[in-house]
Design a protein around this motif. Structure first.
Motif, PDB file in Angstrom:
ATOM      1  N   ASN C 228       5.514  22.756 -13.168  1.00  0.00           N
ATOM      2  CA  ASN C 228       4.598  23.561 -13.959  1.00  0.00           C
ATOM      3  C   ASN C 228       4.378  24.945 -13.350  1.00  0.00           C
ATOM      4  O   ASN C 228       4.358  25.957 -14.047  1.00  0.00           O
ATOM      5  N   LEU C 229       4.229  24.989 -12.028  1.00  0.00           N
ATOM      6  CA  LEU C 229       3.973  26.267 -11.369  1.00  0.00           C
ATOM      7  C   LEU C 229       5.263  26.923 -10.874  1.00  0.00           C
ATOM      8  O   LEU C 229       5.221  27.982 -10.265  1.00  0.00           O
ATOM      9  N   GLY C 230       6.385  26.263 -11.107  1.00  0.00           N
ATOM     10  CA  GLY C 230       7.668  26.877 -10.761  1.00  0.00           C
ATOM     11  C   GLY C 230       8.099  26.698  -9.332  1.00  0.00           C
ATOM     12  O   GLY C 230       8.920  27.446  -8.811  1.00  0.00           O
ATOM     13  N   TYR C 231       7.571  25.679  -8.647  1.00  0.00           N
ATOM     14  CA  TYR C 231       7.917  25.492  -7.241  1.00  0.00           C
ATOM     15  C   TYR C 231       9.109  24.571  -7.035  1.00  0.00           C
ATOM     16  O   TYR C 231       9.384  24.131  -5.936  1.00  0.00           O
ATOM     17  N   PHE C 232       9.791  24.228  -8.111  1.00  0.00           N
ATOM     18  CA  PHE C 232      10.912  23.308  -7.996  1.00  0.00           C
ATOM     19  C   PHE C 232      12.213  24.001  -8.339  1.00  0.00           C
ATOM     20  O   PHE C 232      12.274  24.801  -9.274  1.00  0.00           O
ATOM     21  N   ALA C 233      13.247  23.621  -7.606  1.00  0.00           N
ATOM     22  CA  ALA C 233      14.552  24.224  -7.875  1.00  0.00           C
ATOM     23  C   ALA C 233      15.274  23.480  -8.990  1.00  0.00           C
ATOM     24  O   ALA C 233      16.391  23.805  -9.339  1.00  0.00           O
ATOM     25  N   SER C 234      14.668  22.431  -9.523  1.00  0.00           N
ATOM     26  CA  SER C 234      15.262  21.762 -10.679  1.00  0.00           C
ATOM     27  C   SER C 234      14.257  21.843 -11.818  1.00  0.00           C
ATOM     28  O   SER C 234      13.122  22.238 -11.633  1.00  0.00           O
ATOM     29  N   SER C 235      14.685  21.454 -12.994  1.00  0.00           N
ATOM     30  CA  SER C 235      13.767  21.446 -14.124  1.00  0.00           C
ATOM     31  C   SER C 235      13.773  20.045 -14.711  1.00  0.00           C
ATOM     32  O   SER C 235      14.599  19.203 -14.346  1.00  0.00           O
ATOM     33  N   GLY C 236      12.860  19.794 -15.634  1.00  0.00           N
ATOM     34  CA  GLY C 236      12.792  18.481 -16.262  1.00  0.00           C
ATOM     35  C   GLY C 236      14.122  18.078 -16.870  1.00  0.00           C
ATOM     36  O   GLY C 236      14.507  16.909 -16.831  1.00  0.00           O
ATOM     37  N   SER C 237      14.853  19.055 -17.393  1.00  0.00           N
ATOM     38  CA  SER C 237      16.082  18.704 -18.101  1.00  0.00           C
ATOM     39  C   SER C 237      17.253  18.425 -17.163  1.00  0.00           C
ATOM     40  O   SER C 237      18.164  17.677 -17.497  1.00  0.00           O
ATOM     41  N   THR C 238      17.242  19.015 -15.965  1.00  0.00           N
ATOM     42  CA  THR C 238      18.370  18.781 -15.052  1.00  0.00           C
ATOM     43  C   THR C 238      18.015  17.794 -13.946  1.00  0.00           C
ATOM     44  O   THR C 238      18.862  17.417 -13.147  1.00  0.00           O
ATOM     45  N   HIS C 239      16.741  17.374 -13.910  1.00  0.00           N
ATOM     46  CA  HIS C 239      16.287  16.640 -12.732  1.00  0.00           C
ATOM     47  C   HIS C 239      17.002  15.315 -12.490  1.00  0.00           C
ATOM     48  O   HIS C 239      17.123  14.874 -11.359  1.00  0.00           O
ATOM     49  N   SER C 240      17.473  14.697 -13.569  1.00  0.00           N
ATOM     50  CA  SER C 240      18.085  13.372 -13.381  1.00  0.00           C
ATOM     51  C   SER C 240      19.464  13.454 -12.730  1.00  0.00           C
ATOM     52  O   SER C 240      20.037  12.444 -12.352  1.00  0.00           O
ATOM     53  N   GLN C 241      20.016  14.665 -12.589  1.00  0.00           N
ATOM     54  CA  GLN C 241      21.377  14.795 -12.066  1.00  0.00           C
ATOM     55  C   GLN C 241      21.440  14.521 -10.566  1.00  0.00           C
ATOM     56  O   GLN C 241      20.552  14.917  -9.814  1.00  0.00           O
ATOM     57  N   GLY C 242      22.513  13.882 -10.174  1.00  0.00           N
ATOM     58  CA  GLY C 242      22.685  13.559  -8.766  1.00  0.00           C
ATOM     59  C   GLY C 242      23.122  12.117  -8.632  1.00  0.00           C
ATOM     60  O   GLY C 242      23.578  11.503  -9.598  1.00  0.00           O
ATOM     61  N   TRP C 243      22.994  11.569  -7.419  1.00  0.00           N
ATOM     62  CA  TRP C 243      23.538  10.246  -7.139  1.00  0.00           C
ATOM     63  C   TRP C 243      22.508   9.353  -6.447  1.00  0.00           C
ATOM     64  O   TRP C 243      21.656   9.841  -5.721  1.00  0.00           O
ATOM     65  N   ALA C 244      22.630   8.067  -6.682  1.00  0.00           N
ATOM     66  CA  ALA C 244      21.872   7.075  -5.922  1.00  0.00           C
ATOM     67  C   ALA C 244      22.901   6.296  -5.112  1.00  0.00           C
ATOM     68  O   ALA C 244      23.803   5.690  -5.678  1.00  0.00           O
ATOM     69  N   ALA C 245      22.771   6.378  -3.788  1.00  0.00           N
ATOM     70  CA  ALA C 245      23.740   5.709  -2.912  1.00  0.00           C
ATOM     71  C   ALA C 245      23.018   4.625  -2.118  1.00  0.00           C
ATOM     72  O   ALA C 245      21.947   4.872  -1.556  1.00  0.00           O
ATOM     73  N   SER C 246      23.585   3.441  -2.103  1.00  0.00           N
ATOM     74  CA  SER C 246      22.980   2.363  -1.319  1.00  0.00           C
ATOM     75  C   SER C 246      24.078   1.630  -0.554  1.00  0.00           C
ATOM     76  O   SER C 246      25.243   1.648  -0.947  1.00  0.00           O
ATOM     77  N   ILE C 247      23.663   1.024   0.550  1.00  0.00           N
ATOM     78  CA  ILE C 247      24.623   0.306   1.387  1.00  0.00           C
ATOM     79  C   ILE C 247      24.425  -1.189   1.115  1.00  0.00           C
ATOM     80  O   ILE C 247      23.451  -1.789   1.595  1.00  0.00           O
ATOM     81  N   PRO C 248      25.317  -1.796   0.342  1.00  0.00           N
ATOM     82  CA  PRO C 248      25.129  -3.196  -0.039  1.00  0.00           C
ATOM     83  C   PRO C 248      25.024  -4.108   1.174  1.00  0.00           C
ATOM     84  O   PRO C 248      25.716  -3.925   2.163  1.00  0.00           O
ATOM     85  N   GLY C 249      24.085  -5.035   1.087  1.00  0.00           N
ATOM     86  CA  GLY C 249      23.904  -6.000   2.168  1.00  0.00           C
ATOM     87  C   GLY C 249      23.132  -5.457   3.356  1.00  0.00           C
ATOM     88  O   GLY C 249      22.898  -6.175   4.324  1.00  0.00           O
ATOM     89  N   LYS C 250      22.738  -4.187   3.310  1.00  0.00           N
ATOM     90  CA  LYS C 250      21.988  -3.615   4.441  1.00  0.00           C
ATOM     91  C   LYS C 250      20.566  -3.208   4.039  1.00  0.00           C
ATOM     92  O   LYS C 250      19.702  -3.074   4.893  1.00  0.00           O
ATOM     93  N   GLY C 251      20.381  -2.906   2.762  1.00  0.00           N
ATOM     94  CA  GLY C 251      19.047  -2.522   2.296  1.00  0.00           C
ATOM     95  C   GLY C 251      18.798  -1.022   2.259  1.00  0.00           C
ATOM     96  O   GLY C 251      17.886  -0.554   1.587  1.00  0.00           O
ATOM     97  N   HIS C 252      19.591  -0.260   2.986  1.00  0.00           N
ATOM     98  CA  HIS C 252      19.347   1.182   3.053  1.00  0.00           C
ATOM     99  C   HIS C 252      19.790   1.873   1.767  1.00  0.00           C
ATOM    100  O   HIS C 252      20.773   1.467   1.144  1.00  0.00           O
ATOM    101  N   GLY C 253      19.076   2.943   1.407  1.00  0.00           N
ATOM    102  CA  GLY C 253      19.458   3.669   0.197  1.00  0.00           C
ATOM    103  C   GLY C 253      18.957   5.098   0.234  1.00  0.00           C
ATOM    104  O   GLY C 253      17.983   5.425   0.930  1.00  0.00           O
ATOM    105  N   ILE C 254      19.650   5.949  -0.522  1.00  0.00           N
ATOM    106  CA  ILE C 254      19.283   7.371  -0.546  1.00  0.00           C
ATOM    107  C   ILE C 254      19.519   7.927  -1.947  1.00  0.00           C
ATOM    108  O   ILE C 254      20.479   7.534  -2.621  1.00  0.00           O
ATOM    109  N   GLY C 255      18.628   8.800  -2.370  1.00  0.00           N
ATOM    110  CA  GLY C 255      18.810   9.516  -3.618  1.00  0.00           C
ATOM    111  C   GLY C 255      19.226  10.942  -3.295  1.00  0.00           C
ATOM    112  O   GLY C 255      18.655  11.575  -2.397  1.00  0.00           O
ATOM    113  N   LEU C 256      20.245  11.407  -4.000  1.00  0.00           N
ATOM    114  CA  LEU C 256      20.748  12.762  -3.736  1.00  0.00           C
ATOM    115  C   LEU C 256      20.613  13.569  -5.015  1.00  0.00           C
ATOM    116  O   LEU C 256      21.396  13.403  -5.949  1.00  0.00           O
TER     117      LEU C 256
END
Lengths: 174, 92, 438
Positions: C228-256
């Protein structure tokens, strides 16, 4: 400095400073945040340092570099603008706060138009339907400056007495 | 409450930082070295013909004065040496 | 470690939770439940590798900090040899706490009750009245502080109280590829900027761990003010872009999170970006250069977030990294530790700016942090209610997503960034531990 007697602020000045701190606290407690910003100089430094539990002889108990708040007028304004949006969930519904300001001691400041003001501040914060308030006990060292006949806050250095803070977030001001 | 020191000496010291050799003879002091277990006061003491380093423990009220030979000898002992001294005599 | 028996009914319930995760369902009550909390202490935190400290918190010989694994207070110290040791902060004579300060420097610890003295690595060295009192009935070698196994990765010190835990390297597995983004910013790596923010919150540790395992979904709503105040480098329309990476069997995960057109390594100082291009693997460079936001969790309770932030709307600003530990102190109650990590090689000015961005955005008074904790406290409260006993949450986003074939990083990697796949992996590992499979 021994031998150099700084003139102690007179009664009127001490009264004015105390009144100023009370009115500034009132603006916060009444959620008149824009009014509160008007109590600050444009070059205000607003600092809440991090406290660590350490032995009495340690070099410091209050971190020289780590900050919970390290704000200036621009970032404080940002915080207020944020509260004015419809999406500041942390304060929706808002906290009910009461700042109890006591033990005000005023001394001459570094500049002729400034005073160094120590005070204790106890903040009672109530949220939602919780019957358990957050209490924050704070030692403040302020620099108060006289600008065009008005007193303004030029620096706030507010140290919390707790090293582990009770309260899920700090969306209030000190 | 301790007001901010602009550059902290203790928070993130460079690893293995080498202190400058004091050209003024290093006469400033006394120095307090403390942790949560004990504190000692260290100072240089002039004798009639020379100098010693005094280590005073205010909590135990014990005191020792080392000359340069003793201190030099300490400078090349293993840390285990201090451990063995504590094992021999854990307190005064 | 001695463990209390878990009732057959509770065992069956845990098995059923485990089965539900594969179907994309996870119960609400686990986020605020006394029994779950007790079992977690025994089966998760007493078995896993738990984060203790960053090496830069104890850079010199004798430096120590006190931390926890489950409810055990530990001293994490750098010994005179330079090695790191973790010991239970409890005198073996009558149990007094050895270190009462959160941090300090000592070659030896002396108990303030009867005066037993230990080396900072835990060995007992001094016993007052040894001859007169004990008359040779005590062998000092048997009475050192209780040791906790430690291992490190890129500056992170972990400890485990399970003697049979696999090596840390195996425990972290391929997640190290992603951790390097936070930990290897420049050839000298990262360091903490001072002691951690430390506060107590009515939030279950799992809510925070899940959110930081890559919850890109909450951002446009929970942090809408930023857009709303413009402090984000993404917008509502592009925000979903990127990857979800997880390590199966280990529990660790990261959103990129990825923003189209966002310049590679934007927000990093030029020299640092160059250094990362040189020192990281080509695959890491490819992934990291196009990452705007990286938010990840190391199972169970250590998380990281890196994001560019500027107080001037529209500018890339600086990258700050927050590292946080969610130390569970009760069902639905957590002690939060939050550090700001800065690249050791960066200029003092960059470090200051990154730290300032951290305080304004993500420390305990941070503008983004505030809203998360408000939401999490309310989730926790709801999860503890009686009707919530029978409620499940849907974890079905990306159930059938296949791995992005072009993505050069390891693990199960799906797109878009808005996805539940990391969370299924996280809770599936959690239930492995909870059902005693680990």
């Amino acid at each position: 400095m021994i031998g150099v007697a700084d003139p102690k602020p007179d009664r009127d000045t001490v009264f004015d400073v105390t009144d100023f701190l009370h009115r500034e606290a009132l603006a916060l407690d009444e959620r008149r945040f824009r009014d509160w910003l008007d109590h600050l100089t444009d070059d205000v430094a607003y600092v809440v340092p991090l406290r660590v539990t350490r032995e009495g002889q340690a070099g410091w108990e209050v971190s020289p570099t780590s900050r919970i708040f390290d704000d200036d007028k621009q970032t404080l304004t940002l915080r207020i603008e944020r509260l004015e949006t419809d999406f500041a969930w942390a304060e929706q519904p808002p906290s009910r706060t009461r700042h109890y300001v006591t033990n005000v001691v005023a001394d001459p400041g570094e500049r002729e138009d400034e005073l160094l003001v120590s005070s204790n501040c106890l903040i009672y914060r109530s949220r939602g339907d919780s019957i358990e308030p957050n209490l924050y006990s704070i030692a403040r060292k302020d620099t108060v400056r006289r600008v065009d006949g008005r007193l303004l806050l030029a620096r706030r250095y507010a140290v919390l007495d707790q090293s582990v803070i009770n309260g899920h977030n700090l969306s209030i001001l000190f | 409450m301790n007001e901010a020191v602009p550059v902290p000496a203790a928070e993130n010291p460079d690893d293995g930082e080498v202190l400058a050799y004091p050209r003024d003879g290093g006469n400033e002091g006394p120095i307090v070295v403390a942790n949560e277990f004990v504190d000692v006061v260290v100072r240089k003491v002039d004798t009639r013909n020379g100098v010693r380093l005094e280590i005073w423990s205010p909590r135990h009220n014990t005191c020792v004065r080392f000359d340069a030979v003793a201190l030099d000898c300490l400078s090349y002992q293993e840390p285990e040496f201090i451990t063995s001294l504590l094992a021999r005599k854990p307190g005064p | 470690m001695a463990t209390d028996p878990v009732s057959p009914g509770a065992e069956a319930a845990l098995e059923s939770i485990r089965d539900g995760i594969a179907k994309g369902r996870f119960p609400a009550h686990v986020f605020n439940d006394r029994q779950i909390f007790d079992i977690e202490r025994q089966r998760v935190f007493s078995k896993a590798w738990c984060f203790l400290a960053h090496e830069s918190e104890i850079p010199d010989r004798g430096d120590y900090v006190t931390r926890y694994i489950a409810d055990n207070n530990l001293i994490v110290a750098r010994a005179e040899s330079g090695d790191i040791h973790a010991s239970l902060n409890m005198c073996r004579h009558r149990g007094n706490m050895m270190c009462k300060s959160e941090m300090g420097n000592a070659s030896h610890f002396r108990c303030s009750y009867h005066g037993w003295v230990y080396k900072n690595s835990g060995e007992l060295v001094g016993v007052p009245y040894m001859k007169e009192g004990y008359e040779g009935r005590i062998d000092k070698r048997d009475w050192g502080l209780v040791k906790v196994r430690t291992q490190t990765y890129a500056g992170l010190v972990f400890g485990t109280i399970d003697p049979d835990a696999p090596p840390l390297e195996e425990y972290l597995g391929d997640f190290r590829f992603y951790l390097d983004l936070y930990l290897k910013q420049g050839s000298s790596g990262s360091e903490v900027h001072g002691p951690p923010d430390h506060w107590v919150t009515d939030t279950d540790w799992k809510i925070a761990a899940e959110n930081f395992a890559g919850d890109g979904y909450h951002t446009p709503v929970a942090h809408q003010f930023g857009f709303n105040l413009g402090y984000f480098a993404s917008s509502g329309s592009t925000h979903s872009q990127g990857w979800a990476a997880s390590i199966p069997g280990k529990g660790h995960g990261i959103g990129l999170g990825h923003t189209p057109g966002f310049p590679p390594f934007a927000g990093f100082p030029e020299e640092l970006a160059d250094e990362m291009r040189r020192s990281l693997s080509p695959e890491q460079v490819e992934v990291f250069s196009q990452t705007r936001t990286a938010v990840g969790t190391v199972f169970p309770n250590l998380s990281f977030l890196m994001q560019p932030f500027s107080i001037v709307p529209g500018e890339a600003g600086v990258r700050f990294v927050t590292m946080r530990l969610y130390h569970p102190i009760g069902p639905g109650r957590t002690e939060m530790y939050s550090w700001c990590l800065v690249p050791k090689d960066a200029s003092e000015q960059y470090k200051r700016e990154a730290y300032r961005a951290y305080t304004l955005a993500f420390a305990q008074a941070g503008t983004f942090e505030q809203d998360d904790l408000e939401n999490w406290a309310r989730v926790t409260r709801s999860a503890g209610s009686t009707m919530a006993r029978d409620i499940e949450f849907p974890y079905v986003m990306g159930m059938d997503s296949v791995r992005d074939p072009d993505f050069p990083g390891p693990g199960h990697v799906v797109t878009p960034y808005v996805n539940d796949s990391n969370f299924r992996n996280l809770w599936s590992r959690w239930s492995d531990y909870m059902t005693g499979q680990v």
